[in-house]
Scaffold this motif. Structure first.
Motif, mmCIF file in Angstrom:
data_model
loop_
_atom_site.group_PDB
_atom_site.id
_atom_site.type_symbol
_atom_site.label_atom_id
_atom_site.label_comp_id
_atom_site.label_asym_id
_atom_site.label_seq_id
_atom_site.Cartn_x
_atom_site.Cartn_y
_atom_site.Cartn_z
ATOM 1 N N TYR A 173 0.407 -1.369 0.153
ATOM 2 C CA TYR A 173 -0.353 -0.097 0.145
ATOM 3 C C TYR A 173 1.129 0.871 0.354
ATOM 4 N N GLY A 174 0.286 2.078 -0.717
ATOM 5 C CA GLY A 174 1.479 2.838 -0.403
ATOM 6 C C GLY A 174 2.291 3.983 -2.487
ATOM 7 N N ASN A 175 1.293 5.021 -2.841
ATOM 8 C CA ASN A 175 2.356 5.436 -3.833
ATOM 9 C C ASN A 175 2.644 4.630 -5.115
ATOM 10 N N ASP A 176 1.202 3.490 -5.579
ATOM 11 C CA ASP A 176 1.633 3.356 -6.257
ATOM 12 C C ASP A 176 1.150 4.406 -7.908
ATOM 13 N N LYS A 177 -0.192 4.756 -7.514
ATOM 14 C CA LYS A 177 -0.738 6.209 -7.544
ATOM 15 C C LYS A 177 0.009 6.747 -8.256
ATOM 16 N N ALA A 178 0.479 7.736 -7.080
ATOM 17 C CA ALA A 178 0.653 8.709 -7.143
ATOM 18 C C ALA A 178 2.919 8.499 -7.658
#
Length: 143
Positions: free
Chosen positions: A37-42
């Protein structure tokens, strides 16, 4: 957005996770190292920004996100178990993708032609479009 009558450009700011529309052949792929979880799309949107795409807002358009069951990793304990790893990977990704695109990863500003790095004793120069090995003039990986 609500009262806009024509497309307008939006500024990019980290971290940003808008819904995007575009031709998939032109858009860089997600970095597969982001498995937690975290920053994949960002990180994906940041890479698109580094590649000098511009972000337009379409008037009279909207998108709905349907509620769905939470993923297995969605509880706080599982998400927080990897937060340090995700943050370190995020910083590494910013450096790598920015450098590859010829962009200062802190400011988002394109490097000037002539900017260089030294890799394994070889001077690699940004020519305004690609990183080039100064000794032979061939395009090369700056990392």
């Amino acid at each position: 957005w609500y009262e806009a009558s024509e497309l307008y450009l939006a500024d990019y700011r980290w971290p940003c996770e808008p819904y995007l529309l575009g031709k998939t052949k032109n858009i860089p792929l997600y970095d597969e190292r982001f498995v937690h979880y975290g920053n994949d799309k960002a990180q994906h949107v940041l890479n698109i920004f580094y590649k000098q795409f511009r972000f337009g807002v379409l008037p009279a358009h909207f998108l709905m996100h349907w509620t769905h069951a939470l993923a297995e990793w969605a509880d706080d304990k599982k998400r927080n178990a990897h937060i340090g790893e995700v943050m370190e990977l995020t910083e590494q990704f910013k450096f790598e993708s920015g450098t590859e695109a010829g962009v200062n990863w802190h400011t988002g500003i394109k490097f000037a032609a002539g900017t260089y790095r030294v890799k394994n004793g070889v001077k690699i120069v940004w020519n305004g479009k690609d990183w080039v090995d100064e000794s032979n003039g061939k395009a090369t990986d700056p990392l």
